[in-house]
Design an enzyme around this catalytic site. Structure first.
Site: not given
Ligand code: NAD
Length: 380
Positions: A124, A129, A132, A135, A228
Site C-alpha cells: 500500500r 496506488q 491497488d 482499494s 494498519y
Molecule cells: P482494512 O480493510 O484492513 O480495515 C478497515 C478499517 O478497520 C481500518 O481503517 C482499520 O483501522 C479499522 N479497524 C480495525 N479494527 C477496528 C476496530 N476494532 N474498531 C473500528 N475500526 C477498526 O483497511 P483498508 O481499507 O485496507 O485500509 C488500511 C489502511 O491503509 C488505511 O490507513 C488506509 O488509509 C491505508 N491505505 C493506504 C493506501 C496507500 O497509501 N496506497 C491505499 C489504501 C489504503
C-alpha cells in the site's frame, strides 16, 4: 515482442467479475500483445464476446487451449486445480490468491513453477496506488453496503419536509474508516443520512470529518507503522465496547467494515448490543467473509434477532460487476506496465518493492513468508 495473454471465465460460485474489460484489452492489443479471452468470460459483467472481438481479442471456446498457449494469465479469483494443470510451466499468473484459504493450490502453483503475483499483496505505497485492487474493490463494497442498508431498512434516509409531516433523517453508524468505510460514509451522506463513524486509528478522524460525518473519539490510537490497526488491549476493548454500545443504541443503520490484516475480523457488535438496538434497525456486516464484526452475522445470509436484521453479504464487488471489473482491469493494466518493458517483453525486476512484495510463487518456490510457513510448515 508480443506476449500471449489469457483471460479465462471465472468459475467461483457467484463471481461475475472478469479480469480484463474490452477497453483495457484494446490498449494491450495496441501495444502489440495477443489477448485471448474465454467465450462468455465477461458476460456476468455485461461485457459481451463481440465487445472483446471489437477490441482485438481472440475469443476462444476451449479453456485448456486458451491457458496452454499463454505467457501471462489474468484472473480475478484464485485458479482452480484444473486451471493450474492447464497453465504452461513458467507462465505468469496475476489475480487474487487468498493463499490461507487455498494452500493446496499454492503448492500446485509452486510445483508447476508458475510465477504468481497476488493482487492482495501489492504494497500500500503511493507508487502502487494505481495497482491497488484491494482499494478499488473495497470502494465498490463500501458503496454497495450503504445501498443494501438503505434498501433493507423500512424508513427514509434523508430528512423530508412534506405536507404529511417532517421525517427525521436516519442515523447511520459506520465502524472502520478504511477504504470501504469511507465510501460507505460518502454514500450514506449522499442519501441524506446523519452519519457517525468510528475507527481505532485516530488519523481516520480527519478523513471522516472531511466527508461531513461525525467521528467518535476514544482515547486510543492503535495505528501501527504500516497505517494498519493493531489489536486492542483488554482495557481498551472494554472502553470501546461502552462507547460502541451508546452509539449503536442511537443508530438506525450500522455498517461494519473493520479488519485487521491476516487475522479474524474484530468483534465489535455483540449479541447483547444487537438486543438493545431500536426495532427495525439494520446492520450490514462487510466483514462477514472474515469472521464478522457482529456476533449475530451469518456469512451470505440475512438473519433477524429481535427486530433487527443483520446482513452478512459475500463478495460485494461482484454485485457491481461492471465497475468492479473496470477498476480491477485498470489495476491489472498498471501492474502489467511494471512487468513489461518498452520492447513488450516480460521483465521481472525483483529489486522493485512492488514485485518483491506481491510475488507469491516463483521458480518452484513460495516467496511469501507467511504462505511458505502455512504450506511447508516453515521448511525451506
Ligand atoms: P482494512 O480493510 O484492513 O480495515 C478497515 C478499517 O478497520 C481500518 O481503517 C482499520 O483501522 C479499522 N479497524 C480495525 N479494527 C477496528 C476496530 N476494532 N474498531 C473500528 N475500526 C477498526 O483497511 P483498508 O481499507 O485496507 O485500509 C488500511 C489502511 O491503509 C488505511 O490507513 C488506509 O488509509 C491505508 N491505505 C493506504 C493506501 C496507500 O497509501 N496506497 C491505499 C489504501 C489504503
Amino acid at each position: 515482442m508480443a506476449i500471449n495473454m489469457a483471460v479465462p471465465k471465472e468459475e467461483a460460485p457467484g463471481e461475475r467479475r472478469v479480469a480484463l474489460v474490452p477497453e483495457v484489452v484494446a490498449k494491450l492489443v495496441k501495444q502489440g500483445h495477443n489477448v485471448a479471452v474465454e467465450s462468455d468470460a465477461g458476460k456476468g459483467a455485461h461485457y459481451l464476446d463481440e465487445a472483446y472481438e471489437k477490441a482485438g481479442a481472440n475469443v476462444v471456446d476451449e479453456r485448456s487451449g486458451l491457458l496452454g498457449s499463454a505467457g501471462v494469465i489474468l484472473k480475478v479469483q484464485p485458479p482452480t486445480e484444473d486451471e493450474i494443470a492447464a497453465m504452461p510451466e513458467g507462465s505468469v499468473l496475476i489475480g487474487f490468491m487468498y493463499p490461507h484459504r487455498y494452500p493446496e493450490r499454492v503448492a500446485a502453483m509452486r510445483d508447476k513453477k508458475l510465477t504468481v503475483f497476488a493482487m492482495e499483496l501489492v504494497p500500500r505505497i503511493t507508487r502502487a496506488q494505481a495497482m491497488d485492487a484491494l482499494s478499488s474493490q473495497a470502494t465498490v463494497a463500501g458503496y454497495k453496503a450503504a445501498l443494501i442498508a438503505a434498501d433493507t431498512i423500512d424508513r427514509f434516509l434523508p430528512m423530508l419536509t412534506t405536507a404529511a409531516g417532517t421525517i427525521r433523517p436516519a442515523n447511520v453508524l459506520i465502524f472502520g474508516a478504511g477504504v470501504a468505510g469511507l465510501q460507505a460514509i460518502a454514500t450514506a451522506k449522499r442519501l441524506g443520512a446523519v452519519v457517525t463513524a468510528y475507527d481505532v486509528r485516530r488519523a481516520a478522524g480527519e478523513q471522516v470529518r472531511s466527508l461531513g460525518a461525525k467521528f467518535l473519539e476514544l482515547e486510543i490510537d492503535a495505528e501501527t507503522e504500516g497505517g494498519y490497526a493493531r489489536e486492542l488491549t483488554e482495557e481498551e476493548k472494554k472502553q470501546e465496547r461502552e462507547m460502541v454500545e451508546q452509539a449503536i443504541v442511537a443508530a438506525d443503520i450500522v455498517i461494519t467494515t473493520a479488519n485487521i490484516p491476516g487475522r479474524r475480523a474484530p468483534l465489535i457488535v455483540t449479541k447483547e448490543m444487537v438486543a438493545k438496538m431500536k426495532p427495525g434497525s439494520v446492520i450490514v456486516d462487510l466483514a462477514a467473509e472474515s469472521g464478522g464484526n457482529c456476533e449475530v452475522t451469518k456469512p451470505g445470509e440475512t438473519v433477524q434477532q429481535n427486530d433487527v436484521r443483520v446482513v452478512g453479504p459475500l463478495n460485494l464487488p461482484s454485485a457491481l460487476a461492471v465497475h468492479a471489473s473496470e477498476m480491477y482491469a485498470k489495476n491489472l493494466q498498471n501492474f502489467l506496465d511494471l512487468i513489461i518493458d518498452d520492447e513488450g517483453a516480460l521483465k521481472l525486476d525483483w529489486e522493485d518493492e512492488i514485485l518483491a512484495g506481491s510475488v507469491l510463487v516463483h521458480d518452484g518456490e513460495i516467496k511469501h513468508g507467511p504462505t511458505r510457513e502455512l504450506v511447508e510448515g516453515g521448511a525451506q
